[in-house]
Design an enzyme around this catalytic site. Structure first.
Site, PDB file in Angstrom:
ATOM      1  N   GLU A   1     -18.100 -32.008  17.215  1.00 33.73           N
ATOM      2  CA  GLU A   1     -18.517 -31.908  15.813  1.00 33.73           C
ATOM      3  C   GLU A   1     -17.396 -31.246  15.023  1.00 33.73           C
ATOM      4  OE1 GLU A   1     -21.133 -32.752  13.957  1.00 33.73           O
ATOM      5  OE2 GLU A   1     -22.713 -33.267  15.404  1.00 33.73           O
TER       6      GLU A   1
ATOM      7  N   HIS B   1     -19.048 -41.523  15.693  1.00 34.86           N
ATOM      8  CA  HIS B   1     -20.507 -41.671  15.767  1.00 34.86           C
ATOM      9  C   HIS B   1     -20.960 -42.969  15.094  1.00 34.86           C
ATOM     10  CE1 HIS B   1     -24.621 -39.408  15.455  1.00 34.86           C
ATOM     11  NE2 HIS B   1     -24.606 -40.327  16.396  1.00 34.86           N
TER      12      HIS B   1
ATOM     13  N   ASP C   1     -20.567 -40.904  10.009  1.00 37.26           N
ATOM     14  CA  ASP C   1     -19.535 -39.965  10.447  1.00 37.26           C
ATOM     15  C   ASP C   1     -18.698 -40.498  11.613  1.00 37.26           C
ATOM     16  OD1 ASP C   1     -22.005 -39.634  11.989  1.00 37.26           O
ATOM     17  OD2 ASP C   1     -21.138 -37.829  12.870  1.00 37.26           O
TER      18      ASP C   1
HETATM   19 ZN    ZN Z   1     -22.720 -37.536  14.163  1.00 42.33          ZN
END
Ligand code: ZN
Length: 242
Positions: free
Chosen positions: A94, A136, A146
């Site tokens: 992330e 993603h 994203d």
């Molecule tokens: Zn994501």
């Protein structure tokens, strides 16, 4: 070799250890939340049921949230090539960014430099193929945008991370507006299916999202969901590289 990281462990992971041989993908995300601290909180919150292995802060610091040998919960419902639900065979990273919902930011220099170090470390450790380095939105294009069109895929490919087509934009811009035939549209779909995108049962809405996802990754200057000749040429080139 190891990676310098802060620790902030998440309770959200599958408790059975996995065989390191199962790890074959890296999936990049942005956090898509109003603030970085909220994102950290959510990913480590017992009730959220989401997590990641590594979190990269705006200042470049890396936080480890789930040890690599446990499955973290970052991908959700997802498909790539013949794999469904990629949590079990991926590492999720992330990257802190407000995302399309709250003011999409450029990734910071420090974030990208940490991302390169971390990715190289993981690629070496698990022998991850270039073609298995994903966003993603590649694996969940119906739901996700994203890491988005500001994510530097081209730059990363210069560092041997992920695949890029190396087609120069200047050369191709002119033909962007040229229409393409239905047969060529089918060709485009076939090419991107070969890359790994899930292309079955496409209705118009799904197709729009799929094409946008492709553009966010490989034609970042224009995200309109339309299959034009530039998209076709890029997809054709990529289908030979994957
Ligand atoms: Zn994501």
């Amino acid at each position: 070799m190891s990676i310098k990281a802060l620790q902030n462990y998440s309770p959200n992971f599958s408790t059975r250890r996995r065989n390191p041989k199962k790890i074959k993908y890296i999936v990049y995300h942005y956090t898509g939340m109003r603030s970085e601290s909220k994102a950290v909180k959510r990913l480590t919150d017992d009730n959220s049921n989401v997590s990641c292995h590594y979190f990269i802060k705006r200042n470049g610091q890396i936080i480890i949230m789930v040890p690599e040998l446990y499955e973290s919960w970052h991908a959700g419902k997802s498909k790539w090539k013949k794999d469904i639900s990629l949590n079990k065979n991926s590492i999720g990273i992330e990257i802190s960014n407000k995302g399309h919902g709250f003011g999409y930011q450029n990734y910071s220099r420090k974030q990208i430099s940490s991302l390169i170090k971390l990715s190289r470390y993981l690629i070496k450790k698990y022998k991850i193929k270039k073609s298995n380095i994903l966003g993603h939105s590649d694996i969940a294009f119906e739901r996700k945008k994203d890491p988005g069109e500001k994510f530097p895929w081209s730059y990363l490919s210069n560092k041997k991370i992920g695949i890029w087509h190396n087609i120069e934009e200047k050369k191709i811009k002119k033909i962007r507006k040229k229409k393409i035939s239905n047969i060529e549209i089918l060709k485009f779909i076939r090419h991107i299916n070969k890359i790994g995108y899930f292309t079955k049962n496409l209705n118009n809405n799904k197709k729009l999202k799929l094409v946008k996802s492709f553009q966010r990754r490989y034609r970042q200057k224009l995200i309109n969901g339309k299959i034009d000749r530039e998209c076709l040429i890029i997809a054709e080139k990529l289908s030979k590289l994957y």
